[in-house]
Write a protein that holds these residues in place. Structure first.
Motif, PDB file in Angstrom:
ATOM      1  N   ALA A 155       0.846  -1.189   0.000  1.00 34.51           N
ATOM      2  CA  ALA A 155       0.000   0.000   0.000  1.00 34.51           C
ATOM      3  C   ALA A 155       0.886   1.245   0.000  1.00 34.51           C
ATOM      4  CB  ALA A 155      -0.922  -0.006   1.206  1.00 34.51           C
ATOM      5  N   GLY A 156       0.536   2.198  -0.855  1.00 30.64           N
ATOM      6  CA  GLY A 156       1.290   3.439  -0.948  1.00 30.64           C
ATOM      7  C   GLY A 156       2.425   3.414  -1.948  1.00 30.64           C
ATOM      8  N   THR A 157       2.595   2.299  -2.670  1.00 36.00           N
ATOM      9  CA  THR A 157       3.705   2.171  -3.612  1.00 36.00           C
ATOM     10  C   THR A 157       3.382   2.761  -4.980  1.00 36.00           C
ATOM     11  OG1 THR A 157       4.471   0.157  -2.530  1.00 36.00           O
ATOM     12  CG2 THR A 157       5.215   0.493  -4.775  1.00 36.00           C
ATOM     13  N   LEU A 158       2.151   2.600  -5.437  1.00 37.37           N
ATOM     14  CA  LEU A 158       1.799   2.990  -6.799  1.00 37.37           C
ATOM     15  C   LEU A 158       1.123   4.362  -6.825  1.00 37.37           C
ATOM     16  CD1 LEU A 158       0.616  -0.477  -8.161  1.00 37.37           C
ATOM     17  CD2 LEU A 158       2.886   0.561  -8.294  1.00 37.37           C
ATOM     18  N   ASP A 159       0.805   4.831  -8.023  1.00 39.49           N
ATOM     19  CA  ASP A 159       0.194   6.148  -8.197  1.00 39.49           C
ATOM     20  C   ASP A 159      -1.197   6.205  -7.559  1.00 39.49           C
ATOM     21  OD1 ASP A 159      -1.998   5.807 -10.553  1.00 39.49           O
ATOM     22  OD2 ASP A 159      -0.296   4.458 -10.867  1.00 39.49           O
ATOM     23  N   GLY A 160      -1.696   7.410  -7.337  1.00 37.78           N
ATOM     24  CA  GLY A 160      -2.964   7.621  -6.655  1.00 37.78           C
ATOM     25  C   GLY A 160      -4.143   6.933  -7.312  1.00 37.78           C
ATOM     26  N   GLU A 161      -4.214   6.978  -8.637  1.00 32.51           N
ATOM     27  CA  GLU A 161      -5.328   6.339  -9.349  1.00 32.51           C
ATOM     28  C   GLU A 161      -5.347   4.834  -9.083  1.00 32.51           C
ATOM     29  OE1 GLU A 161      -7.022   5.623 -13.895  1.00 32.51           O
ATOM     30  OE2 GLU A 161      -5.103   6.650 -13.621  1.00 32.51           O
ATOM     31  N   THR A 162      -4.182   4.205  -9.143  1.00 26.52           N
ATOM     32  CA  THR A 162      -4.101   2.761  -8.915  1.00 26.52           C
ATOM     33  C   THR A 162      -4.418   2.419  -7.468  1.00 26.52           C
ATOM     34  OG1 THR A 162      -2.447   2.591 -10.672  1.00 26.52           O
ATOM     35  CG2 THR A 162      -2.625   0.726  -9.159  1.00 26.52           C
ATOM     36  N   GLU A 163      -3.893   3.223  -6.531  1.00 22.76           N
ATOM     37  CA  GLU A 163      -4.170   2.987  -5.113  1.00 22.76           C
ATOM     38  C   GLU A 163      -5.670   3.081  -4.830  1.00 22.76           C
ATOM     39  OE1 GLU A 163      -2.115   2.077  -2.564  1.00 22.76           O
ATOM     40  OE2 GLU A 163      -0.284   2.110  -3.758  1.00 22.76           O
ATOM     41  N   CYS A 164      -6.343   4.061  -5.433  1.00 28.79           N
ATOM     42  CA  CYS A 164      -7.805   4.201  -5.263  1.00 28.79           C
ATOM     43  C   CYS A 164      -8.520   2.993  -5.836  1.00 28.79           C
ATOM     44  CB  CYS A 164      -8.308   5.477  -5.924  1.00 28.79           C
ATOM     45  SG  CYS A 164      -7.908   6.965  -5.013  1.00 28.79           S
ATOM     46  N   TRP A 165      -8.102   2.535  -7.016  1.00 30.49           N
ATOM     47  CA  TRP A 165      -8.717   1.372  -7.644  1.00 30.49           C
ATOM     48  C   TRP A 165      -8.558   0.145  -6.749  1.00 30.49           C
ATOM     49  CZ3 TRP A 165      -7.368  -3.482  -9.123  1.00 30.49           C
ATOM     50  CH2 TRP A 165      -8.280  -4.165  -9.936  1.00 30.49           C
ATOM     51  N   LEU A 166      -7.358  -0.043  -6.206  1.00 28.24           N
ATOM     52  CA  LEU A 166      -7.122  -1.181  -5.318  1.00 28.24           C
ATOM     53  C   LEU A 166      -8.030  -1.114  -4.095  1.00 28.24           C
ATOM     54  CD1 LEU A 166      -3.225  -1.287  -5.513  1.00 28.24           C
ATOM     55  CD2 LEU A 166      -4.770  -3.086  -6.319  1.00 28.24           C
ATOM     56  N   ALA A 167      -8.094   0.055  -3.460  1.00 31.28           N
ATOM     57  CA  ALA A 167      -8.908   0.222  -2.260  1.00 31.28           C
ATOM     58  C   ALA A 167     -10.385  -0.032  -2.538  1.00 31.28           C
ATOM     59  CB  ALA A 167      -8.695   1.613  -1.680  1.00 31.28           C
TER      60      ALA A 167
END
Length: 111
Positions: free
Chosen positions: A89-101
């Motif tokens: 968590a926190g490794t990738l860009d904001g868009e990807t982090e939101c998609w994961l969450a």
């Protein structure tokens, strides 16, 4: 994996994952060549990889360990190949982090 580079809990999680796969398949090393585990790094284009996969993600799992959260995304590549992406968590860009969450279910009990 080196615990000086990666958090010890992540090293243990991946070690256990590899060990479980090896036991299930009777030590078949070819399995990992056909079904890799990919530890994502900063700037990896995960959403692009998922868009290119023929079947999309099979699952998105949030794994919470003491002091560490990671995601595991399983993708069926064809009838015989499966890849698992592990993302701290926190490794990738904001868009990807939101998609994961948004897409993650909470995984099992990992110790």
């Amino acid at each position: 994996m080196n615990s000086r580079v990666f958090p010890e809990l992540l090293v243990q999680f991946v070690t256990d994952l590899l060990s479980d796969h090896s036991e299930e398949l009777g030590g078949d090393e070819e399995f990992l060549h056909e079904n890799p585990i990919h530890l994502c790094e900063t700037n990896d284009p995960l959403l692009s990889w998922l868009a290119q996969s023929p079947f999309g993600p099979e699952y998105v799992e949030r794994i919470v360990l003491p002091g560490l959260t990671l995601y595991r995304v399983g993708v069926l590549l064809d009838n015989d190949a499966f890849v698992q992406y592990l993302i701290l968590a926190g490794t990738l860009d904001g868009e990807t982090e939101c998609w994961l969450a948004e897409n993650a279910s909470v995984g099992g009990d990992y110790r």
